[in-house]
Design an enzyme around this catalytic site. Structure first.
Site, PDB file in Angstrom:
ATOM      1  N   ASN A   1     -14.401 -35.695 -33.106  1.00 13.05           N
ATOM      2  CA  ASN A   1     -14.773 -36.193 -31.776  1.00 13.05           C
ATOM      3  C   ASN A   1     -13.526 -36.713 -31.051  1.00 13.05           C
ATOM      4  OD1 ASN A   1     -17.886 -36.260 -31.474  1.00 13.05           O
ATOM      5  ND2 ASN A   1     -17.551 -36.977 -33.562  1.00 13.05           N
TER       6      ASN A   1
ATOM      7  N   GLY B   1     -27.470 -27.236 -45.562  1.00 13.97           N
ATOM      8  CA  GLY B   1     -26.345 -27.282 -44.623  1.00 13.97           C
ATOM      9  C   GLY B   1     -25.046 -27.022 -45.370  1.00 13.97           C
ATOM     10  N   SER B   2     -24.157 -26.275 -44.762  1.00 12.92           N
ATOM     11  CA  SER B   2     -22.926 -25.902 -45.471  1.00 12.92           C
ATOM     12  C   SER B   2     -21.733 -25.849 -44.517  1.00 12.92           C
ATOM     13  CB  SER B   2     -23.104 -24.552 -46.149  1.00 12.92           C
ATOM     14  OG  SER B   2     -23.472 -23.597 -45.166  1.00 12.92           O
TER      15      SER B   2
ATOM     16  N   LYS C   1     -21.026 -44.559 -33.816  1.00  7.13           N
ATOM     17  CA  LYS C   1     -19.548 -44.554 -33.871  1.00  7.13           C
ATOM     18  C   LYS C   1     -18.996 -43.277 -33.237  1.00  7.13           C
ATOM     19  CE  LYS C   1     -18.841 -41.380 -37.219  1.00  7.13           C
ATOM     20  NZ  LYS C   1     -18.030 -40.166 -37.066  1.00  7.13           N
TER      21      LYS C   1
HETATM   22  N1  LIG Z   1     -17.144 -33.140 -41.227  1.00  6.47           N
HETATM   23  C1  LIG Z   1     -17.048 -34.436 -41.498  1.00  6.47           C
HETATM   24  O1  LIG Z   1     -15.941 -34.945 -41.749  1.00  6.47           O
HETATM   25  C2  LIG Z   1     -18.297 -35.272 -41.523  1.00  6.47           C
HETATM   26  C3  LIG Z   1     -18.254 -36.457 -42.262  1.00  6.47           C
HETATM   27  C4  LIG Z   1     -19.391 -37.258 -42.305  1.00  6.47           C
HETATM   28  C5  LIG Z   1     -20.541 -36.865 -41.634  1.00  6.47           C
HETATM   29  N2  LIG Z   1     -20.540 -35.707 -40.945  1.00  6.47           N
HETATM   30  C6  LIG Z   1     -21.814 -35.331 -40.304  1.00  6.47           C
HETATM   31  O2  LIG Z   1     -22.413 -34.311 -41.079  1.00  6.47           O
HETATM   32  C7  LIG Z   1     -23.240 -33.505 -40.239  1.00  6.47           C
HETATM   33  C8  LIG Z   1     -22.915 -32.056 -40.514  1.00  6.47           C
HETATM   34  O3  LIG Z   1     -21.585 -31.802 -40.181  1.00  6.47           O
HETATM   35  P1  LIG Z   1     -20.667 -30.747 -40.945  1.00  6.47           P
HETATM   36  O4  LIG Z   1     -19.272 -31.262 -40.818  1.00  6.47           O
HETATM   37  O5  LIG Z   1     -21.170 -30.470 -42.320  1.00  6.47           O
HETATM   38  O6  LIG Z   1     -20.887 -29.421 -40.076  1.00  6.47           O
HETATM   39  P2  LIG Z   1     -19.806 -28.615 -39.206  1.00  6.47           P
HETATM   40  O7  LIG Z   1     -19.697 -29.222 -37.882  1.00  6.47           O
HETATM   41  O8  LIG Z   1     -18.553 -28.446 -40.004  1.00  6.47           O
HETATM   42  O9  LIG Z   1     -20.395 -27.160 -39.135  1.00  6.47           O
HETATM   43  C9  LIG Z   1     -21.414 -26.730 -38.295  1.00  6.47           C
HETATM   44  C10 LIG Z   1     -22.520 -26.194 -39.181  1.00  6.47           C
HETATM   45  O10 LIG Z   1     -23.639 -25.863 -38.363  1.00  6.47           O
HETATM   46  C11 LIG Z   1     -24.140 -24.613 -38.814  1.00  6.47           C
HETATM   47  N3  LIG Z   1     -24.926 -24.014 -37.741  1.00  6.47           N
HETATM   48  C12 LIG Z   1     -24.500 -23.365 -36.628  1.00  6.47           C
HETATM   49  N4  LIG Z   1     -25.551 -22.949 -35.908  1.00  6.47           N
HETATM   50  C13 LIG Z   1     -26.657 -23.351 -36.567  1.00  6.47           C
HETATM   51  C14 LIG Z   1     -28.060 -23.238 -36.318  1.00  6.47           C
HETATM   52  N5  LIG Z   1     -28.517 -22.654 -35.233  1.00  6.47           N
HETATM   53  N6  LIG Z   1     -28.909 -23.792 -37.228  1.00  6.47           N
HETATM   54  C15 LIG Z   1     -28.464 -24.422 -38.304  1.00  6.47           C
HETATM   55  N7  LIG Z   1     -27.149 -24.568 -38.605  1.00  6.47           N
HETATM   56  C16 LIG Z   1     -26.268 -24.039 -37.734  1.00  6.47           C
HETATM   57  C17 LIG Z   1     -22.908 -23.845 -39.191  1.00  6.47           C
HETATM   58  O11 LIG Z   1     -23.237 -22.766 -40.020  1.00  6.47           O
HETATM   59  C18 LIG Z   1     -22.133 -24.918 -39.941  1.00  6.47           C
HETATM   60  O12 LIG Z   1     -22.576 -25.014 -41.260  1.00  6.47           O
HETATM   61  C19 LIG Z   1     -22.976 -33.957 -38.805  1.00  6.47           C
HETATM   62  O13 LIG Z   1     -24.018 -34.820 -38.401  1.00  6.47           O
HETATM   63  C20 LIG Z   1     -21.688 -34.755 -38.913  1.00  6.47           C
HETATM   64  O14 LIG Z   1     -21.592 -35.784 -37.951  1.00  6.47           O
HETATM   65  C21 LIG Z   1     -19.458 -34.894 -40.878  1.00  6.47           C
HETATM   66  O1  LIG Z   2     -14.943 -35.612 -37.395  1.00 10.20           O
HETATM   67  P1  LIG Z   2     -16.005 -36.502 -36.805  1.00 10.20           P
HETATM   68  O2  LIG Z   2     -15.588 -37.134 -35.532  1.00 10.20           O
HETATM   69  O3  LIG Z   2     -17.333 -35.786 -36.736  1.00 10.20           O
HETATM   70  O4  LIG Z   2     -16.182 -37.697 -37.850  1.00 10.20           O
HETATM   71  C1  LIG Z   2     -16.274 -37.385 -39.203  1.00 10.20           C
HETATM   72  C2  LIG Z   2     -16.941 -38.488 -39.986  1.00 10.20           C
HETATM   73  O5  LIG Z   2     -18.159 -38.866 -39.420  1.00 10.20           O
HETATM   74  C3  LIG Z   2     -16.051 -39.661 -40.241  1.00 10.20           C
HETATM   75  O6  LIG Z   2     -16.697 -40.515 -41.154  1.00 10.20           O
END
Ligand SMILES: NC(=O)c1ccc[n+]([C@@H]2O[C@H](COP(=O)([O-])OP(=O)(O)OC[C@H]3O[C@@H](n4cnc5c(N)ncnc54)[C@H](O)[C@@H]3O)[C@@H](O)[C@H]2O)c1
Ligand SMILES: O=P(O)(O)OC[C@H](O)CO
Length: 417
Positions: A333, A72-73, A268
């Protein structure tokens, strides 16, 4: 002693004694692009404050350095890769290269995202202006991305995990360990399924989780943050995960409560939608605080109904109250729900997500749907007025203002047609 080392005083709950990790030796030949290295990389003898460095852990690495792959990226995936790459360069018991699976896409200039990451060390779409590290390799091929990896980091929007696991079957090392950074859950025919369970069952490997108050963009620029690793029963592997991610500015501890930690990170996001709704309605801090309090109570109740083993103390770790606060103040969110509310619910979450997040994904709306499915099946809606109302608003069965039109003391059953 750097100020952040003060936090080392707080040790891993349920862990056995010493956690403060010493700085690992730089391996000969390790990639060391000086421009990309933080002051911490350079500082001799600085204590990481995370993970164990006792004989057992180091000895277990002597035979074969671990190889980390990140699946994942996106926004958080890129930051997770950056953290892992920093530690892989620094510590002798990790192989230097951190391979990252990229869901390939063509950028507006016609270039492929993975090519650009490899050329510039930057994920220009999901984490612009931040160098990931010279030892990060972007790979659009899932099979080669995980080849020979012993530590698999799953970090993608939760709706894609099932398909990815299907593709990974038979492609990973049977002795690999996994960790999920994914905040979400799935509803299967047999009821709710946590993502760590899905990974574990589909791939037949151990899966821990890492959750916390972790807005990715802040950790990318090395602002002090904390996180919690939740593990089932393999403490040695939990220690390794702490070593993969922990830095002085990113303090990681572990607790033996995988379900509790994962449900905190998952639930959350529903509360964050509620927080955004009240922001969009122009309400103030008291209202937001009330939403957080009610939301936390529902998070605890839901978690314990599903898994009686979930511990109260987990909600006081970074994965619990701290993540709830940060996400209700500054997460995606919250941002999209704010816009939804400002538009009076006339524009859908899907539409606003596309417009506001440039390809990043929301997890809260889908999670509210999945959770509501269970509440309805179990006839628990009245005990979860906030979760139920968020789902009713997101699906436009109720207006955004409905979020503050119930009282916790007089919950009503939400009937969705
Ligand atoms: N961004 C944050 O601040 C944050 C922090 C903590 C946890 N998270 C969690 O991490 C997880 C990943 O979030 P993120 O922020 O890295 O992603 P993101 O929301 O920034 O990006 C979406 C990702 O999904 C990919 N994607 C799109 N279509 C796809 C498909 N069909 N198959 C596979 N991948 C596909 C995209 O290429 C991209 O890498 C989520 O569960 C999120 O809740 C996010
Ligand atoms: O940007 P959100 O709402 O997906 O939240 C990011 C992280 O989960 C916060 O810890």
């Amino acid at each position: 002693m750097p100020w952040s080392a003060c936090f080392m005083a707080e040790r891993t709950r349920g862990g056995s004694g010493r956690i403060g990790g010493g700085r690992g030796q730089e391996r000969p030949g390790a990639a060391t692009a000086a421009a990309d290295r933080s002051a911490w990389d350079m500082a001799p003898g600085l204590d990481v404050g995370s993970g164990t460095r006792d004989g057992g852990l180091l000895n277990s690495y002597e035979a074969e350095p671990d190889r980390v792959a990140v699946i994942g990226s996106g926004n958080w995936g890129s930051v997770a890769a950056r953290l892992a790459a920093t530690n892989a360069r620094r510590l002798p018991y990790f192989q230097d290269e951190v391979r990252v699976w990229v869901y390939e896409e063509k950028l507006s200039n016609g270039e492929l995202l993975s090519d650009v990451i490899n050329k510039t060390q930057e994920n220009v779409k999901y984490l612009p202006n931040v160098k990931l590290g010279p030892n990060v390799v972007a790979d659009p091929n899932l099979e080669t991305a995980v080849k020979n990896a012993t530590m698999l980091v799953f970090v993608m929007p939760h709706q894609f995990i099932e398909g990815i696991c299907q593709k990974l079957k038979g492609k990973i090392r049977p002795d690999a360990k996994a960790i999920s950074l994914i905040k979400g859950m799935e509803m299967g025919d047999d009821g709710p399924r946590l993502i760590s369970r899905e990974i574990s069952e589909q791939l037949g490997i151990d899966c821990s989780v890492l959750m916390g108050a972790n807005i990715a963009n802040e950790i990318a620029v090395e602002q002090f943050s904390e996180a919690t690793v939740g593990y089932r029963d393999d403490k040695e592997t939990a220690d390794k995960w702490v070593q993969v991610f922990g830095t002085p500015y990113f303090q990681v501890t572990h607790v033996q409560d995988v379900e509790g930690v994962e449900l905190c990170g998952t639930l959350k996001n529903i509360v964050a939608i509620a927080a955004g709704l009240v922001d969009g309605l122009g309400m103030g801090n008291n209202t937001k605080a009330a939403i957080m309090r009610i939301g936390l109570k529902e998070m605890i109740l839901f978690s314990k109904l599903l898994f009686p083993s979930v511990q109260d103390a987990t909600f006081f770790e970074s994965c619990g109250i701290a993540d709830l606060i940060t996400t209700c103040l500054g997460g995606r969110n919250r941002k999209v729900a704010d816009a939804f509310s400002k538009h009076g619910g006339k524009r859908s979450f899907d539409e606003l997500e596309v417009e506001l997040l440039n390809g990043q994904k929301l997890q809260g709306v889908l999670t509210a749907k999945e959770v509501f499915g269970l509440l309805k099946a179990k006839d628990w809606e009245e005990s979860f007025p906030l979760f139920s109302t968020v789902h009713a608003i997101a699906t436009r069965h109720l207006p955004p203002s409905a979020i503050v039109e119930y009282s916790e003391r007089a919950p009503r059953k939400i009937v969705l047609v």
